[in-house]
Design a protein around this motif. Structure first.
Motif, PDB file in Angstrom:
ATOM      1  N   ARG A 170       0.854  -1.214   0.087  1.00  0.00           N
ATOM      2  CA  ARG A 170       0.282  -0.030  -0.163  1.00  0.00           C
ATOM      3  C   ARG A 170       0.933   1.130   0.023  1.00  0.00           C
ATOM      4  NH1 ARG A 170      -4.654   1.578  -0.235  1.00  0.00           N
ATOM      5  NH2 ARG A 170      -5.045   2.615   1.464  1.00  0.00           N
ATOM      6  N   GLY A 171       2.075   1.306   0.080  1.00  0.00           N
ATOM      7  CA  GLY A 171       3.073   2.481   0.214  1.00  0.00           C
ATOM      8  C   GLY A 171       2.705   3.203   1.335  1.00  0.00           C
ATOM      9  N   GLU A 172       3.003   4.504   0.998  1.00  0.00           N
ATOM     10  CA  GLU A 172       2.460   5.574   2.189  1.00  0.00           C
ATOM     11  C   GLU A 172       1.071   5.516   2.705  1.00  0.00           C
ATOM     12  OE1 GLU A 172       2.626   8.737   4.786  1.00  0.00           O
ATOM     13  OE2 GLU A 172       4.231   7.577   3.691  1.00  0.00           O
ATOM     14  N   ASP A 173       0.202   5.050   1.765  1.00  0.00           N
ATOM     15  CA  ASP A 173      -1.247   4.939   2.345  1.00  0.00           C
ATOM     16  C   ASP A 173      -1.406   3.687   3.497  1.00  0.00           C
ATOM     17  OD1 ASP A 173      -2.063   6.615   0.448  1.00  0.00           O
ATOM     18  OD2 ASP A 173      -2.810   5.102  -1.003  1.00  0.00           O
ATOM     19  N   GLY A 174      -0.514   2.654   3.286  1.00  0.00           N
ATOM     20  CA  GLY A 174      -0.560   1.735   4.292  1.00  0.00           C
ATOM     21  C   GLY A 174       0.018   2.207   5.722  1.00  0.00           C
ATOM     22  N   VAL A 175       1.006   3.061   5.722  1.00  0.00           N
ATOM     23  CA  VAL A 175       1.436   3.668   6.946  1.00  0.00           C
ATOM     24  C   VAL A 175       0.388   4.750   7.403  1.00  0.00           C
ATOM     25  CG1 VAL A 175       3.331   5.315   7.847  1.00  0.00           C
ATOM     26  CG2 VAL A 175       3.943   3.427   6.005  1.00  0.00           C
ATOM     27  N   GLN A 176      -0.282   5.404   6.529  1.00  0.00           N
ATOM     28  CA  GLN A 176      -1.347   6.260   6.897  1.00  0.00           C
ATOM     29  C   GLN A 176      -2.683   5.391   7.633  1.00  0.00           C
ATOM     30  OE1 GLN A 176      -0.961   9.594   7.259  1.00  0.00           O
ATOM     31  NE2 GLN A 176       0.830   9.320   6.568  1.00  0.00           N
ATOM     32  N   ASP A 177      -2.961   4.350   7.010  1.00  0.00           N
ATOM     33  CA  ASP A 177      -3.870   3.576   7.585  1.00  0.00           C
ATOM     34  C   ASP A 177      -3.606   3.080   8.878  1.00  0.00           C
ATOM     35  OD1 ASP A 177      -5.289   3.674   5.124  1.00  0.00           O
ATOM     36  OD2 ASP A 177      -4.412   1.553   4.335  1.00  0.00           O
ATOM     37  N   LEU A 178      -2.405   2.895   9.162  1.00  0.00           N
ATOM     38  CA  LEU A 178      -1.911   2.386  10.444  1.00  0.00           C
ATOM     39  C   LEU A 178      -2.019   3.362  11.423  1.00  0.00           C
ATOM     40  CD1 LEU A 178      -0.305   0.423  12.333  1.00  0.00           C
ATOM     41  CD2 LEU A 178       1.811   0.915  11.407  1.00  0.00           C
ATOM     42  N   VAL A 179      -1.563   4.820  11.120  1.00  0.00           N
ATOM     43  CA  VAL A 179      -1.603   5.834  11.930  1.00  0.00           C
ATOM     44  C   VAL A 179      -2.885   6.070  12.393  1.00  0.00           C
ATOM     45  CG1 VAL A 179      -1.305   8.298  11.941  1.00  0.00           C
ATOM     46  CG2 VAL A 179       0.765   6.754  11.111  1.00  0.00           C
ATOM     47  N   ARG A 180      -3.923   6.091  11.339  1.00  0.00           N
ATOM     48  CA  ARG A 180      -5.307   6.323  11.448  1.00  0.00           C
ATOM     49  C   ARG A 180      -5.917   5.404  12.485  1.00  0.00           C
ATOM     50  NH1 ARG A 180      -5.971   7.931   6.695  1.00  0.00           N
ATOM     51  NH2 ARG A 180      -6.000   5.823   5.949  1.00  0.00           N
ATOM     52  N   GLU A 181      -5.629   4.123  12.276  1.00  0.00           N
ATOM     53  CA  GLU A 181      -6.312   3.107  13.326  1.00  0.00           C
ATOM     54  C   GLU A 181      -5.432   3.350  14.548  1.00  0.00           C
ATOM     55  OE1 GLU A 181      -8.509   0.441  12.750  1.00  0.00           O
ATOM     56  OE2 GLU A 181      -8.870   1.586  11.011  1.00  0.00           O
TER      57      GLU A 181
END
Length: 116
Positions: free
Chosen positions: A101-112
């Protein structure tokens, strides 16, 4: 397309090898403190969700493990309390997120992590 991936991986590996020193102050990852078990569970759940169908196991590229450790795991505000083994396990799941997911994967993690 594979050549582009190879070049990107080489670039990321070179950045990680520079090993910039950690600076004192507020961790860069804007998430609340938490146990490594909680953070790893969230990263694992998100990573397993993004794995392509039929993929046997999540084995990210070694340079992505280094990137995940340096830019995500080590920047978590609770990271200084975690063991090296716990950090490696978390880096594994974060690297899977980055791979798929690239940066989106990291952003998903931060959001969660900020939801909890």
């Amino acid at each position: 397309m594979e050549a582009d991936r190879s070049e990107a991986r080489a670039f990321i590996a070179a950045l990680v090898r520079e090993e910039a020193p950690s600076l004192p102050g507020t961790p860069a990852l804007a998430v609340p403190e938490g146990s490594v078990a909680e953070v790893t569970a969230v990263a694992r759940r998100l990573a397993l969700h993004v794995l392509p169908a039929g993929r046997r196991g999540p084995e990210p590229a070694p340079e992505l493990l280094e990137l995940a450790a340096a830019l995500v795991v080590d920047e978590h505000p609770s990271a200084p309390r975690w063991s090296a083994a716990e950090r490696r396990r978390l880096a594994h799941w974060v690297a899977v997120l980055i791979e798929h997911r690239g940066e989106d994967g990291v952003q998903d993690l931060v959001r969660e992590l900020n939801r909890g």
